[in-house]
Design a protein around this motif. Structure first.
Motif, PDB file in Angstrom:
ATOM      1  N   PRO A   1       0.861  -1.216  -0.096  1.00  0.00           N
ATOM      2  CA  PRO A   1      -0.079  -0.070   0.036  1.00  0.00           C
ATOM      3  C   PRO A   1       1.028   1.334   0.114  1.00  0.00           C
ATOM      4  CG  PRO A   1      -0.737  -1.490   1.756  1.00  0.00           C
ATOM      5  CD  PRO A   1       0.489  -2.069   1.149  1.00  0.00           C
ATOM      6  N   VAL A   2       0.327   2.302  -0.849  1.00  0.00           N
ATOM      7  CA  VAL A   2       1.097   3.716  -0.685  1.00  0.00           C
ATOM      8  C   VAL A   2       1.017   4.261   0.929  1.00  0.00           C
ATOM      9  CG1 VAL A   2       1.065   6.039  -1.455  1.00  0.00           C
ATOM     10  CG2 VAL A   2       0.794   4.140  -3.154  1.00  0.00           C
ATOM     11  N   ALA A   3       2.151   4.651   1.221  1.00  0.00           N
ATOM     12  CA  ALA A   3       1.981   4.774   2.632  1.00  0.00           C
ATOM     13  C   ALA A   3       2.435   6.400   3.195  1.00  0.00           C
ATOM     14  CB  ALA A   3       3.158   4.062   3.542  1.00  0.00           C
ATOM     15  N   MET A   4       2.290   7.067   2.149  1.00  0.00           N
ATOM     16  CA  MET A   4       2.708   8.528   2.177  1.00  0.00           C
ATOM     17  C   MET A   4       1.712   9.293   3.301  1.00  0.00           C
ATOM     18  SD  MET A   4       5.217   9.157   0.406  1.00  0.00           S
ATOM     19  CE  MET A   4       5.542  10.866  -0.028  1.00  0.00           C
ATOM     20  N   GLY A   5       2.103   9.938   4.571  1.00  0.00           N
ATOM     21  CA  GLY A   5       1.257  10.497   5.368  1.00  0.00           C
ATOM     22  C   GLY A   5       1.077  11.766   5.076  1.00  0.00           C
ATOM     23  N   ALA A   6       0.968  12.853   6.091  1.00  0.00           N
ATOM     24  CA  ALA A   6       0.579  14.304   6.060  1.00  0.00           C
ATOM     25  C   ALA A   6       1.209  14.588   4.988  1.00  0.00           C
ATOM     26  CB  ALA A   6       0.913  14.891   7.295  1.00  0.00           C
ATOM     27  N   ASP A   7       0.346  15.270   3.905  1.00  0.00           N
ATOM     28  CA  ASP A   7       0.865  15.525   2.758  1.00  0.00           C
ATOM     29  C   ASP A   7       0.369  17.085   2.391  1.00  0.00           C
ATOM     30  OD1 ASP A   7       1.205  16.045  -0.332  1.00  0.00           O
ATOM     31  OD2 ASP A   7       1.547  13.802  -0.560  1.00  0.00           O
ATOM     32  N   GLY A   8      -0.945  17.141   1.857  1.00  0.00           N
ATOM     33  CA  GLY A   8      -1.606  18.383   1.463  1.00  0.00           C
ATOM     34  C   GLY A   8      -1.643  19.262   2.749  1.00  0.00           C
ATOM     35  N   ILE A   9      -1.620  20.555   2.429  1.00  0.00           N
ATOM     36  CA  ILE A   9      -1.759  21.572   3.590  1.00  0.00           C
ATOM     37  C   ILE A   9      -2.269  22.658   3.150  1.00  0.00           C
ATOM     38  CG2 ILE A   9       0.659  22.621   3.209  1.00  0.00           C
ATOM     39  CD1 ILE A   9       0.900  22.306   6.344  1.00  0.00           C
ATOM     40  N   ALA A  10      -3.251  23.454   3.787  1.00  0.00           N
ATOM     41  CA  ALA A  10      -3.844  24.705   3.406  1.00  0.00           C
ATOM     42  C   ALA A  10      -4.154  25.427   4.840  1.00  0.00           C
ATOM     43  CB  ALA A  10      -5.122  24.469   2.726  1.00  0.00           C
ATOM     44  N   ILE A  11      -4.128  26.800   4.698  1.00  0.00           N
ATOM     45  CA  ILE A  11      -4.347  27.794   6.015  1.00  0.00           C
ATOM     46  C   ILE A  11      -5.839  28.492   5.790  1.00  0.00           C
ATOM     47  CG2 ILE A  11      -2.999  29.370   5.398  1.00  0.00           C
ATOM     48  CD1 ILE A  11      -2.182  29.816   8.117  1.00  0.00           C
ATOM     49  N   SER A  12      -6.483  28.425   6.827  1.00  0.00           N
ATOM     50  CA  SER A  12      -7.915  29.010   6.453  1.00  0.00           C
ATOM     51  C   SER A  12      -7.613  30.257   6.301  1.00  0.00           C
ATOM     52  CB  SER A  12      -8.597  28.799   7.867  1.00  0.00           C
ATOM     53  OG  SER A  12      -8.246  29.392   8.858  1.00  0.00           O
ATOM     54  N   ALA A  13      -8.671  31.215   5.629  1.00  0.00           N
ATOM     55  CA  ALA A  13      -8.745  32.649   5.139  1.00  0.00           C
ATOM     56  C   ALA A  13      -8.575  33.509   6.525  1.00  0.00           C
ATOM     57  CB  ALA A  13     -10.054  32.744   4.624  1.00  0.00           C
ATOM     58  N   ASP A  14      -8.696  33.009   7.709  1.00  0.00           N
ATOM     59  CA  ASP A  14      -8.699  33.804   8.795  1.00  0.00           C
ATOM     60  C   ASP A  14      -7.306  33.444   9.663  1.00  0.00           C
ATOM     61  OD1 ASP A  14      -9.338  31.361  10.226  1.00  0.00           O
ATOM     62  OD2 ASP A  14     -11.085  32.164  10.878  1.00  0.00           O
ATOM     63  N   GLY A  15      -6.813  32.241   9.117  1.00  0.00           N
ATOM     64  CA  GLY A  15      -5.305  31.677   9.843  1.00  0.00           C
ATOM     65  C   GLY A  15      -5.702  31.225  10.960  1.00  0.00           C
ATOM     66  N   GLU A  16      -7.104  30.978  11.525  1.00  0.00           N
ATOM     67  CA  GLU A  16      -7.094  30.246  12.719  1.00  0.00           C
ATOM     68  C   GLU A  16      -7.021  28.609  12.491  1.00  0.00           C
ATOM     69  OE1 GLU A  16      -7.551  31.835  15.617  1.00  0.00           O
ATOM     70  OE2 GLU A  16      -7.057  33.494  14.459  1.00  0.00           O
ATOM     71  N   ARG A  17      -7.293  28.068  11.407  1.00  0.00           N
ATOM     72  CA  ARG A  17      -6.947  26.671  11.323  1.00  0.00           C
ATOM     73  C   ARG A  17      -6.116  26.292  10.099  1.00  0.00           C
ATOM     74  NH1 ARG A  17      -9.451  23.876  15.551  1.00  0.00           N
ATOM     75  NH2 ARG A  17      -9.395  22.223  14.351  1.00  0.00           N
ATOM     76  N   LEU A  18      -5.441  25.276  10.715  1.00  0.00           N
ATOM     77  CA  LEU A  18      -4.432  24.715   9.368  1.00  0.00           C
ATOM     78  C   LEU A  18      -5.219  23.292   9.178  1.00  0.00           C
ATOM     79  CD1 LEU A  18      -1.656  25.085   8.269  1.00  0.00           C
ATOM     80  CD2 LEU A  18      -0.717  23.210   9.668  1.00  0.00           C
TER      81      LEU A  18
END
Length: 380
Positions: free
Chosen positions: A228-245
């Protein structure tokens, strides 16, 4: 809301075929050379891409597309490392991102062919786009960039601290996954959510990835048993207000968010940080790209569906773009021109994922689609 435009869904013999959705414009067709992963567009419309060293002949790992030509950036010297621990050259770059101050940051894995890292290789490099010169290099210490670490993608909030912070995913396929936080003023960095379940790949029997109708499995050696492909935490984005990743493992269909205040608070232990993690539900497909816009929308690449999906602020998920040419949509960049840029690089057709036979065919693509929104720019 962007109008969804369809095209006739029949072939030359009049038979029904899969129906595309959305408006796909080819920005650049890569007709030679290595496969691209990252893309980022400056505030003035300059387009940058990168090519990790995964086995292709990579002459330069960071580039700018100028007048239809792909050229080394900022110059060839920065793309000619002497060793895998070279602090003054790019070793193997996975991602490039223009920050809210219109500087280009280069995320160097220091891991060609996914080899163990050496201190000096994994780093974050800032390029001033007004002069095209390197102005800052942050080298990650061994306790932050482990031997198994694979630095995957990065996002910025320049309102935090003296000079801002960066958040990075460690998508290691054979070691600890985590979110890495960087103080851009001091260069200090630390790991968060170390091997938290939300950062880990999901594997059979819980999840079997399917791309182009075939199981997406890894087979590094021709005689080896597919895994199985085992790549973990990959995509990342920050909310428009910066409060949540927001983040997601490549091998998973759920995405997650965590409080940025918790990531930044050095007095909190990992359990306290983990208490702020929210399972944001099924995003519709496995994939490795996430992005946000200034209207509060989140975007996810859908590798299993040749598509890009959007989550609206009310939680509704819809398809922005679906096209048979979108073979493994990888990295996205929201630009000031109101478009979402996406690389499509046929990652799943590499020999290691296709039974030892390289099924990739030129061209690889950089495309864009209108979204009627702009980039998130968290800056004072």
């Amino acid at each position: 809301m962007t109008e969804m435009r369809t095209v006739p869904s029949t072939d030359a013999d009049g038979l029904q075929t899969d129906r595309p959705l959305g408006e796909l414009e080819v920005v650049h067709a890569f007709t030679e050379g290595p496969m691209p992963t990252g893309v980022s567009v400056s505030h003035t419309g300059r387009v940058f891409v990168n090519f990790p060293k995964w086995g292709d002949d990579v002459q330069f790992t960071v580039a700018e597309i100028r007048d239809g030509q792909v050229v080394a950036f900022p110059d060839q010297a920065w793309n000619d490392p002497r060793t895998d621990d070279d602090r003054e050259a790019f070793v193997s770059v996975q991602s490039i991102v223009v920050d809210p101050a219109d500087r280009l940051w280069v995320l160097d894995t220091g891991s060609p062919l996914f080899q163990p890292t050496q201190v000096g290789g994994p780093k974050l490099v800032c390029i001033d786009l007004s002069t095209d010169t390197v102005v800052q290099t942050i080298v990650f210490p061994r306790e932050v960039a482990l031997e198994t670490t694979y630095l995957n993608d990065v996002r910025f909030d320049l309102r935090r601290g003296e000079a801002g912070v960066a958040y990075i995913t460690d998508s290691a396929d054979s070691g600890e996954n985590a979110i890495i936080v960087v103080d851009l003023a001091t260069g200090e960095s630390w790991r968060r959510l170390r091997d938290h379940a939300s950062t880990k790949a999901v594997t059979p029997p819980e999840l079997l990835l399917m791309v182009e109708g075939r199981p997406f499995l890894e087979q590094p050696e021709p005689d080896a048993e597919p895994q199985p492909v085992a790549m973990g935490a990959d995509g990342i984005a920050i909310s428009a207000d910066g409060e949540r990743l927001w983040y997601c493992p490549l091998a998973a269909r759920h995405w997650y968010s965590v409080a940025t205040d918790a990531l930044l608070d050095r007095n909190l232990d990992d359990d306290a940080v983990a208490a702020t993690v929210v399972d944001e539900g099924d995003k519709g497909s496995a994939g490795d790209g996430l992005e946000t816009d200034d209207a509060g929308n989140l975007y996810a690449t859908a590798g299993e569906q040749n598509a890009v999906l959007r989550r609206r602020p009310d939680g509704t998920i819809e398809t922005v773009l679906h096209d048979p040419r979108l073979l493994w949509p990888d990295t996205m960049s929201v630009a000031a021109d109101g478009h979402l840029y996406v690389t499509a690089n046929q990652l799943h057709r590499q020999a290691r994922y296709a039974g030892g036979v390289d099924g990739r065919r030129y061209p690889y693509l950089l495309v864009r689609t209108p979204i009627g929104a702009g980039p998130v720019r968290l800056v004072r």
